[in-house]
Scaffold this active site. Structure first.
Site, PDB file in Angstrom:
ATOM      1  N   ALA A 161      71.721  44.453  39.911  1.00 50.83           N
ATOM      2  CA  ALA A 161      73.106  44.323  40.355  1.00 50.83           C
ATOM      3  C   ALA A 161      73.759  43.094  39.713  1.00 50.83           C
ATOM      4  CB  ALA A 161      73.164  44.214  41.877  1.00 50.83           C
ATOM      5  N   GLN A 166      75.089  40.461  40.984  1.00 48.98           N
ATOM      6  CA  GLN A 166      74.590  39.214  41.562  1.00 48.98           C
ATOM      7  C   GLN A 166      73.075  39.259  41.796  1.00 48.98           C
ATOM      8  OE1 GLN A 166      75.667  36.197  42.158  1.00 48.98           O
ATOM      9  NE2 GLN A 166      77.744  36.516  41.394  1.00 48.98           N
ATOM     10  N   SER A 167      72.369  39.941  40.925  1.00 49.55           N
ATOM     11  CA  SER A 167      70.916  40.089  41.076  1.00 49.55           C
ATOM     12  C   SER A 167      70.190  38.762  40.915  1.00 49.55           C
ATOM     13  CB  SER A 167      70.383  41.079  40.044  1.00 49.55           C
ATOM     14  OG  SER A 167      68.979  41.049  39.986  1.00 49.55           O
ATOM     15  N   ASN A 168      69.349  38.451  41.887  1.00 48.90           N
ATOM     16  CA  ASN A 168      68.469  37.289  41.784  1.00 48.90           C
ATOM     17  C   ASN A 168      67.354  37.532  40.780  1.00 48.90           C
ATOM     18  OD1 ASN A 168      69.748  35.849  44.059  1.00 48.90           O
ATOM     19  ND2 ASN A 168      68.924  37.552  45.240  1.00 48.90           N
TER      20      ASN A 168
END
Length: 338
Positions: A76, A78-80
């Site tokens: 995504a 805002q993927s970590n």
């Protein structure tokens, strides 16, 4: 099931700073009438920490063994995971290609420029876009197409696949974490974890089972509803058992997932998630992220309220990190002053 030593067969890159702390939450324990502990995997040490560091130790170990010079991963916006992968690649002298999927609709401008997006840009990662958010096979195929282009230019790419058709190497990191947790505190009743890709949930469940722990593992759905996640976890545990040469049925019988905290869907903040995030901050001074750990804590609160977790039980909540995403969600979380 006895402790399995097959983990030594898998190459591993050293990215962790050491075992993460296990911290008792005294204020919440008193308020909730349980013995609540927090497994601080927000403190894994690499680029703002988070659970993905454990998974990347095994992916990057495999990549280095294959002589890779470029890591490709999808997630995504805002993927970590993609932010952590870019940091791990930089640490090991590799390049990174991050494919950002449109999984969360109707987000503000800061979602696309702040938080993990900003950090990945600072790390020098190449960014690609993918228009779908629920097409794991298509997203993986797009990465492999980019890998072919890189290979033609003389690079040695390594793709960290998202789809279920590939061995869950990253889940091995949470097999290690389950064993680590058991060594820190073998006598607890349940651990509450986010359940998304299934790697963290499945690995932790497996690691505890290999230690012959009797603790329950409650998975809180953060991406799919209960039925879909139950089916996914069966596949993840089968593939993980195949990697470790153990009987998957002993693991699959332990699957327990709950989706009360999920609506309105992945990456969307609802009232109970926001309240859970604020409760942890204002009671214990600890921040949670809006996509995974706040929903997981919200799920824990529901388990207590519904009686599935009983008064006096010793419970471990897994903090998976992801704190940079808070800044991408500021319009979703901030209260206008009155």
């Amino acid at each position: 099931m006895t402790r399995n030593n097959n983990l030594h067969r898998f190459p591993r890159a050293k990215l962790m700073s050491g075992p993460t702390p296990l911290e008792r939450l005294d204020n919440l324990s008193a308020e909730m009438d349980i013995d609540l502990w927090l497994k601080r995997d927000d403190l894994t040490g690499l680029s703002f920490g988070g659970n993905k560091t454990r998974q990347l130790e095994f992916y990057l170990g495999d990549a280095r063994q294959q002589g890779a010079d470029t890591i490709l991963i999808t997630g995504a916006v805002q993927s970590n995971f993609v932010r952590s992968a870019a940091a791990a690649a930089a640490k090991l002298g590799m390049q990174s290609v991050l494919q950002l999927e449109e999984r969360v609709p109707d987000m503000g401008a800061e979602y696309y420029s702040s938080g993990n997006v900003l950090l990945a840009q600072i790390l020098g990662a190449e960014h690609l876009g993918y228009p779908e958010g629920e097409d794991e096979a298509g997203a993986d195929a797009a990465l492999h197409a980019r890998a072919v282009e890189l290979k033609a230019k003389g690079h040695k790419p390594y793709v960290i696949n998202l789809g279920l058709g590939h061995p869950p190497l990253g889940a091995l990191g949470y097999v290690v974490a389950g064993q680590e947790l058991y060594q820190q505190m073998p006598d607890f009743d349940a651990v509450v974890v986010p359940s998304g890709s299934g790697a963290t949930h499945g690995g932790l469940l497996t690691g505890l089972a290999l230690e012959e722990s009797t603790a329950s593992v409650f998975g809180i759905c953060v991406r799919r509803d209960r039925d879909k996640q139950q089916a996914r976890m069966k596949v993840v545990l089968q593939k993980l058992a195949d990697l470790l040469d153990i009987d998957a049925r002993l693991l699959q019988d332990k699957i327990s997932v709950f989706d009360e905290a999920l609506p309105p869907g992945y990456g969307k903040v609802n009232a109970i998630t926001s309240a859970a995030l604020e409760k942890m901050a204002r009671t214990e001074g600890i921040f949670l992220d809006p996509v995974y750990s706040a929903k997981t804590f919200s799920g824990l609160l529901n388990l207590v309220e519904s009686g599935k977790i009983k008064s006096g039980e010793k419970i471990v909540l897994l903090h998976t990190g992801g704190l940079p995403a808070l800044f991408g969600y500021q319009s979703e979380l901030i209260h206008n002053p009155t």
